[in-house]
Each structure stands twice: as C-alpha cells, then as structure tokens.
Design an enzyme around this catalytic site. Structure first.
Site, PDB file in Angstrom:
ATOM      1  N   LYS A  72       0.615  14.758   3.871  1.00  0.00           N
ATOM      2  CA  LYS A  72      -0.895  14.369   3.207  1.00  0.00           C
ATOM      3  C   LYS A  72      -1.442  16.183   3.136  1.00  0.00           C
ATOM      4  CE  LYS A  72      -3.275  10.635   4.737  1.00  0.00           C
ATOM      5  NZ  LYS A  72      -4.199  10.321   3.879  1.00  0.00           N
ATOM      6  N   THR A  96      -8.644   6.807  -1.134  1.00  0.00           N
ATOM      7  CA  THR A  96     -10.366   6.979  -1.430  1.00  0.00           C
ATOM      8  C   THR A  96     -10.795   7.447  -1.270  1.00  0.00           C
ATOM      9  OG1 THR A  96     -10.149   5.474   0.415  1.00  0.00           O
ATOM     10  CG2 THR A  96     -10.109   4.072  -1.378  1.00  0.00           C
ATOM     11  N   LYS A 139     -14.932   9.133  -2.516  1.00  0.00           N
ATOM     12  CA  LYS A 139     -15.963   9.044  -2.381  1.00  0.00           C
ATOM     13  C   LYS A 139     -16.550  10.515  -2.381  1.00  0.00           C
ATOM     14  CE  LYS A 139     -14.048   6.173   1.861  1.00  0.00           C
ATOM     15  NZ  LYS A 139     -13.555   6.733   3.035  1.00  0.00           N
ATOM     16  N   HIS A 178       0.668  -1.433   0.167  1.00  0.00           N
ATOM     17  CA  HIS A 178       0.188   0.039   0.578  1.00  0.00           C
ATOM     18  C   HIS A 178       0.742   1.261   0.564  1.00  0.00           C
ATOM     19  CE1 HIS A 178      -4.394  -2.005   0.199  1.00  0.00           C
ATOM     20  NE2 HIS A 178      -3.399  -2.750   1.678  1.00  0.00           N
ATOM     21  N   LYS A 237      -8.862  13.422   6.037  1.00  0.00           N
ATOM     22  CA  LYS A 237      -7.918  12.260   6.402  1.00  0.00           C
ATOM     23  C   LYS A 237      -7.155  11.940   7.398  1.00  0.00           C
ATOM     24  CE  LYS A 237      -6.996  14.425   2.130  1.00  0.00           C
ATOM     25  NZ  LYS A 237      -6.994  12.449   0.939  1.00  0.00           N
ATOM     26  N   ARG A 238      -6.764  10.892   8.190  1.00  0.00           N
ATOM     27  CA  ARG A 238      -5.692  11.152   9.080  1.00  0.00           C
ATOM     28  C   ARG A 238      -4.546  12.653   8.968  1.00  0.00           C
ATOM     29  NH1 ARG A 238      -5.575   6.922  12.479  1.00  0.00           N
ATOM     30  NH2 ARG A 238      -3.841   7.844  13.166  1.00  0.00           N
TER      31      ARG A 238
HETATM   32  C1  LIG Z   1     -11.792   7.254   3.138  1.00  0.00           C
HETATM   33  C2  LIG Z   1     -11.565   7.434   4.762  1.00  0.00           C
HETATM   34  C3  LIG Z   1      -9.763   7.755   4.811  1.00  0.00           C
HETATM   35  C4  LIG Z   1      -9.082   7.415   3.833  1.00  0.00           C
HETATM   36  O1  LIG Z   1      -8.956   8.554   3.396  1.00  0.00           O
HETATM   37  P1  LIG Z   1      -7.758   9.285   2.533  1.00  0.00           P
HETATM   38  O2  LIG Z   1      -8.380  10.697   2.267  1.00  0.00           O
HETATM   39  O3  LIG Z   1      -7.960   8.118   1.070  1.00  0.00           O
HETATM   40  O4  LIG Z   1      -6.904   8.925   3.576  1.00  0.00           O
HETATM   41  C5  LIG Z   1      -9.582   7.579   6.140  1.00  0.00           C
HETATM   42  N1  LIG Z   1     -10.822   7.673   6.601  1.00  0.00           N
HETATM   43  C6  LIG Z   1     -11.909   7.366   7.088  1.00  0.00           C
HETATM   44  C7  LIG Z   1     -13.015   7.797   8.666  1.00  0.00           C
HETATM   45  C8  LIG Z   1     -12.422   7.660   5.193  1.00  0.00           C
HETATM   46  O5  LIG Z   1     -13.673   7.200   5.585  1.00  0.00           O
END
Ligand SMILES: *Cc1c(COP(=O)(O)O)cnc(C)c1O
Length: 763
Positions: A525, A627, A631, A371, A519-520
């Site tokens: 990031k 991901t 979304k 990953h 996101k985290r």
């Molecule tokens: C989809 C999702 C992530 C992943 O988000 P990225 O922007 O791809 O890092 C992280 N946390 C939650 C709660 C999510 O639903």
C-alpha cells in the site's frame, strides 16, 4: 442576531434523518424510560452514559423485532431462493445509528434523547465497534449484508462470533502496541443467542470405508452456538439475519482420561475456537487454530443450510427441475472454501447421494470470490496438518482433483492445471465484480450534512439508487451549490479537528488541506511513498520558508499485523517524521504529520467526511479492489492515485530531492537519538523493493504539486469534487449485489417493501 445552531438543532433540520412526529417522540421516551428501569435496573442517581446508551439501544431494537420475525415468516411462506454469504470476517462497526438510519428513526430518537436532557452523540460514542474484521474484506462483507437486505434478498451472513475482534492499537513512544479488544465486556444488545439451535462440529479422527459408505469416526466434537444479529434493509421493513457461531463444550458422558475436573477444565479448549480473530490482512499464517476456525464456521453453517432447505417445500418435490437451485453459497475468499468438500461429505456420506449428483449440487450452489493475487496472502495448508484435522475432507479433495486431472488428460493437456486451464474449460465461471460500499453507512450516516445538500437538489432517491448522483452534474456551475458543498466540507473539517484536539491533544489548522492515507499498514500500500512526500515537502518549505506553501495536514492511520515487523517500522517512521516536522517553528502550521491511532470503522466514519485528499498509492496491480477509495470519493475528497512504475535503480541518483529524503532517513535526521533506527527500511527501499516506491516517486511528487495548485483555487477544487461525487453511482454495493444476484445467484433483486408490523409490547 441569530445564535449558531447547536449540533442537535443542525441534526434536526436534516430531512434524510426521518420525521420526528410528536407521537413517535413520546412513545420513544416511554420505551426508553421503561428499558432504563426494567432492563438496565437503574435510576438517574446511579446511571452513567453507558446505561443511557443501552437503554436507547434496547428502545431502537424493539423496532427491529417485529420486522425481523415478520421477514423470517415471510421467507418461510414464500420460500424464495436463499443466499448464504460465508465469511471469516464481518467488520460491522457500530449498529445503533445504522439501525436508526435504516428504520427512519434518527430524528425522532434525537428529539426524544434531547428532551430527556441527554446528548445523542455522547451516547452513540459509548457503543463498542463490532471489530470482527481486519480491513477491506470484512468491511465488504458488512456492506454486502446492508445491500442484500435493502434489495430484498433472502440472505444470511454466516461467520464466527470472535470474543476478541481486531486488537486496539495504542501508540506508545511512537511504536504500535496491541491491546485485546474485549468488546463483549458490557454485553451486546444487538445479538440473540439461540442455544436451542446448537450444531455439533467434528474434528480429527479417521475414516472407515464400509460397504454402506464412508464413516468418519473417533472424532472430537465441539458445539457451535449461534448468535443472531438483525440486519435491517433501508426503509423496506426487511430484517435479515447475520448468524455468528461461538464454540462451546460438548458435555460427553464418556470417561475423560483426566477425570471429571479435567473434563470441565477442557471446556476452554473448545471455546478457544471462537476466542480471537487472526489479525492478518492479506497474509496467510499457517496455524492449526485458524484452520479449525475455517472448518468450524463452514460445518456449522452447512447444517443450517441443509436443515432449512429440507424444511422448504422444494425438498419434497423430488422431480422439480428447480429443486437444486434454491440455495446459493458465496465464499468470501478461500477462508471458507472448505464449504465445498464439506458439502460433498454431507451429500455423499450422510445423504447418500452418488458422486456425480453431489458434485452437481456443489457446482450449482457454491461460488467463490478471489480478492488478491499477492502470493503471501494465498492459503496453502500443509497436507499433514490437514490430514490430521480433517481426514475425510482430504480424501474428498484428492478425489475432486483426480477427476479434474482426468478431464484434463482427455483433453490432451496432462501436466498443468493452472487457473488459465480452468478458465479455458469453463469461461462463464470466471467473472469480475467491482466492489462497492453502502451509501447508507458511508454517506447518510457518517455525513448527513452532505447527504442533505445533495437531497435538496435531487431528492432522496439516490440513497437507494446511487446512480442518481449523476443528476448533480447539472449543478456543477451553480455557485450556491458549490458554496454549500464547500461549507459542509469545512464544517466536517472543523468537527474532526475538534475531535483530534479532544482525544489526542493535537491541534491542526482547519484551513489546511486534509490529506489522508488510512488503511492497513502494508508494504504494497506504500505508506513509505507517502513518507517520502512528507519529507520532500518539509525540505522544500525549509529551503524557501518565505514562499507561499499550500498548508497540509497529512494524516496516516492503520494497524500493522502484530507479527509484521516492517509494517511496525513504517508506523515508527511516520511518528518520527511527525516529531520533527510538527515541532519545527519554520514550518508552523503549513505542514503537520499526524499518525491517527487505532484506525477502525468508527474512526473512518469520523475522518473520511473531513477529507480533501485521499491517498490511494499502492503499487499498480497489487490492490485487488480497495473500498477506502470509494468512501472518500463519495464524501467529497479528491483522489491521488497510482501510475505504473519503471526501472527502479535509475531513479535514486537522478532525483536530488529523493536522494535528500533517503539520506535524511538513513542519517538519523528523524531519529537523532538512534541514527540507525531506519537502516532496514532504507535497505529495503534501495535494494529489495518489491513494490516500486522509487519508480513512482517522481510522478507522485509532481502530482502532489498539481494538487497544491488546484487547492489554491477553492471553486475549481469544489467543482472537481462535485464531478467526482456525481460519478460515484457505480461504487454502491447495491450495484455490486444486484450483479452478484443476477449473474451468479440467479435471483432478481427487488426494491419492494414488505408491510410494517406494529411495535408491540407484551403482545
Ligand atoms: C474501508 C476500510 C478499509 C479498507 O480500506 P482500503 O483503503 O480499501 O484498504 C479498511 N479499514 C477500515 C476501518 C475501513 O473502513
């Protein structure tokens, strides 16, 4: 005069939520009342919302049971190839609504709950998230389970039933504070413990090489207790299983050095194995307990796999050429990679296969997903620790390595064995699979309004086959459709604004552009790049307060690993910027900066449908997939994404607005009581920036200007949104899983349904 529709009425009108037949509704009410009385043991005088949630959860669960049993019988009889997805994380979020969606029960339950005088959304909000994951990797595992069931694969998710999932994040005086996630406190109606299927897992000890094979002796044993959770496919009557292991005490009769009382107290040590999820995203922490968790899930799972394989008819057909191709094991990152030496150990030491035969089985069975390439995320366990905990596995790993080196030597390339060498040896073993998300949870469930507007144009097939979305391109100039899409977005924005006001007491302007980076929190990031944009926009408004500025609400959310100091400082900078910007009367509601507390799956489901703009600004080449981006795209947001960087040093002095923003952070403008609070972040950006924030600053701000211009023209904006949604087909996890199935596991996915069993009580 028509009265505005209530939430209940709105939900009822939507066809993607299934049909609320009168009989269904009546039956659901009966079942609900029976569970309320017999399962919850309550009456209406003493009941609270949680009781009603549990009564509903049990009612919905009843509809899974027959399908679940029937699916597993069907697998036993038909004996298809099994897929095992092993992961240290399954970030499932809530289960109730997802089950109703996949079983087409949503409208019927909604109506039943309404007739009972209760509010569906209030009950849904009583469910705890199953937060058994950190971020994208755990979310992906959850999406994959939904897709594997929806594509009719005989698949199992295997992981750990952490007693505490990802911590709950509180923001106190602008700082992150962690709170333990006691998600099982009130019980989990979706799981079924299977104490009859416990498996022993060994640790420590030493090896004995005897004439009849290698023995692993003087070990300590922990029992793995399985808890099964049903995974329903989308309206195909298939219900697969996610099996999560909990550590429990093995009741020895051997004399314990500390005596009987001590032996019972030592129970806790065993149970610690599944106590808590390590809260690191993309970061390796060298801890013995984590290594134990990684082996625990693998050792327990492989016993299940071997037992199930031996129960199948192929086991008996010793000369059947397909016999060794009945099982596929997919490893979600290196976390469960010990499945390979463990499978070798079982085949060599317990099943008494020779090395070549055992290795052949391993190679045919196991596949690994990588990953990330961030060096700090790669697992590198110290040999001493590994040898202490798993002496036999270390021997096997050395032997695997020795044999690889042998091959290398024969090919006159003795000194290196990089991934590239392995690639050159066996290129077909290296493949790329673009990740995806499940359109059930991430569109139909979280954004029924949008799903319905789409369904009105192209029918409901897109829910199973997301490529169908491209048929929306026909309507990109259809004014009524453009208006409908824009209207759903506006309704979602209002709803999220109300949610923020109710839960966080913040008021935002629902006409403003909703700009999200959720996101985290991670340096790679680049939430810091977003911070520089916030500050720059603020400074521009202050400089020319009478100009027309596109109003923006910039929302950032995400957890920082508790030990990640810089990430915590970044959160503090965002809250500090918010304190200044949000209270500046000159700015008004043209710019707000909000830190969204406790970002998790459930908050993602509420936030993402309201987004206009999705921030995906990681340093090029550092985000393995992402991901979150998908979304947002599927829910009608536009994306602002990354460009490649250049020379860092030349940027700072050349761009006056960047210099101004940096001087403000450094000079205490956002932290007047503690002017040097962000000194370390400034130093990081100026001198140690691995992630090229400055390099991309100018391009990023320019792109944000374009975004502002476009937002002033709602019709053009919405047309772009429609183009975007229409191009989402590729990002369904159904497509990802179909590719895994065909190209790695050697299985053909199927959209066929199996027959629906009746819901039977007391039968
Ligand atoms: C989809 C999702 C992530 C992943 O988000 P990225 O922007 O791809 O890092 C992280 N946390 C939650 C709660 C999510 O639903």
């Amino acid at each position: 005069m028509s009265k505005p529709l209530s939430d209940h009425d709105k939900r009822k009108q939507i066809s993607v939520r299934g049909i609320a037949g009168v009989e269904n509704v009546a039956e659901l009410k009966v079942a609900f009342n029976r569970h309320f009385h017999f399962t919850l043991v309550k009456d209406r005088n003493v009941a609270n919302k949680r009781d009603y949630y549990f009564a509903l959860a049990n009612t919905v669960r009843d509809h899974l049971v027959g399908r679940w049993i029937r699916t597993q019988q069907y697998y036993y009889e038909k004996d298809p190839k099994r897929v095992y997805y092993i992961s240290l994380e399954f970030y499932m979020g809530r289960t109730l609504q997802n089950t109703m969606v996949n079983l087409a029960l949503e409208n019927a339950c909604d109506e039943a709950i309404y007739q009972l005088g209760l509010d569906m959304e209030e009950l849904e909000d009583m469910e705890e998230d199953a937060g058994l994951g950190n971020g994208g990797l755990g979310c992906l595992a959850a999406c994959f389970l939904d897709s594997m069931a929806s594509l009719g694969l005989a698949a199992y998710g295997y992981g750990i039933r952490y007693e505490f999932g990802i911590f709950n994040q509180k923001i106190v005086n602008g700082w992150q504070v962690e709170e333990a996630d006691d998600w099982l406190r009130y019980g989990n109606p979706w799981e079924k413990a299977r104490p009859e299927s416990m498996r022993p897992v060994k640790f420590y000890g030493r090896t004995e090489h005897t004439p009849d094979g290698v023995k692993w002796v003087d070990t300590q044993v922990v029992l793995a207790l399985p808890y099964d959770t049903p995974i329903p496919g989308y309206r195909n009557n298939i219900v697969n299983t996610m099996r999560l292991w909990a550590g429990v005490f093995f009741p020895f009769s051997t004399v314990n050095v500390g005596g009987y009382i001590q032996a019972v107290l030592d129970r806790n040590l065993c149970e610690n194995i599944s106590r808590v999820l390590y809260p690191n995203d993309n970061f390796f922490e060298n801890k013995e307990l984590r290594l134990k968790q990684e082996y625990f899930v693998v050792a327990a799972t492989l016993q299940d796999i071997v037992r199930r394989f031996k129960a199948s008819m192929f086991w008996l057909q010793r000369d059947c050429p397909h016999r060794l191709r009945r099982v596929a094991i997919q490893l979600n990152d290196t976390h469960p990679a010990m499945a390979i030496p463990e499978l070798m150990r079982v085949l060599l030491d317990e099943e008494k296969l020779g090395w070549d035969k055992a290795w052949d089985v391993c190679v045919r069975t196991c596949a690994y997903t990588n990953h990330t390439v961030l060096p700090e995320a790669l697992e590198r366990w110290p040999i001493d620790l590994f040898h202490h905990l798993l002496p036999r596995h270390l021997e096997i790993i050395f032997e695997i390595n020795r044999r690889f080196m042998e091959v290398r030597r024969m090919q006159e390339n003795p000194h290196c064995h990089s991934v590239r060498d392995f690639y050159e040896l066996d290129p077909h073993k290296f493949q790329n699979k673009t990740n995806g998300i499940t359109p059930r949870r991430w569109l139909v469930m979280c954004n029924p309004g949008l799903a319905e507007v789409i369904a009105e144009k192209i029918g409901e097939e897109f829910i199973r086959d997301l490529d169908q979305l491209k048929r929306l391109l026909k309507f990109v100039n259809d004014d009524a459709f453009i208006r409908d899409i824009a209207k759903v977005k506006q309704e979602n924005k209002l709803k999220f604004a109300v949610h923020l006001e109710e839960h966080y007491k913040v008021k935002i302007n629902p006409q403003s552009m909703f700009d999200f980076q959720v996101k985290r929190i991670h340096e790679y990031k680049r939430q810091l790049l977003n911070c520089l944009h916030m500050i720059t926009y603020y400074n521009r408004i202050k400089k020319e307060p009478n100009k027309h500025w596109t109003p923006r609400t910039i929302m950032v959310g995400g957890k920082a690993a508790p030990g990640y100091h810089t990430a915590k400082m970044i959160i503090r900078l965002i809250t500090a910027i918010g304190e200044v910007v949000n209270h500046d009367p000159v700015v008004g509601d043209r710019l707000k900066v909000i830190f969204l507390e406790n970002y998790r799956v459930t908050l993602a489901e509420k936030a993402i449908p309201s987004a206009d703009l999705s921030e995906q600004i990681s340093t090029a080449g550092t985000e393995a997939s992402g991901t979150g981006n998908m979304k947002f795209m599927l829910n009608g947001a536009l994306t602002i994404g990354t460009m490649d960087g250049a020379n860092v040093e030349m940027y700072y002095n050349r761009i006056p607005e960047l210099k101004q923003a940096m001087d403000q952070i450094a000079g205490g403008f956002f932290s007047p009581k503690q002017p040097d609070l962000f000194k370390e972040l400034v130093d990081l950006l100026m001198h140690h920036d691995r992630f090229k924030v400055f390099a991309d600053y100018e391009a990023y701000i320019k792109c944000q200007d374009k975004v502002n211009q476009l937002y002033k023209n709602p019709k053009e904006w919405t047309k772009m949104v429609i183009h975007n949604i229409a191009g989402c087909g590729k990002f369904s996890s159904d497509r990802t899983i179909a590719q895994y199935a065909r190209e790695i596991w050697g299985i053909e996915p199927s959209l066929e349904k199996i027959p629906q069993p009746p819901v039977m009580y007391g039968a």
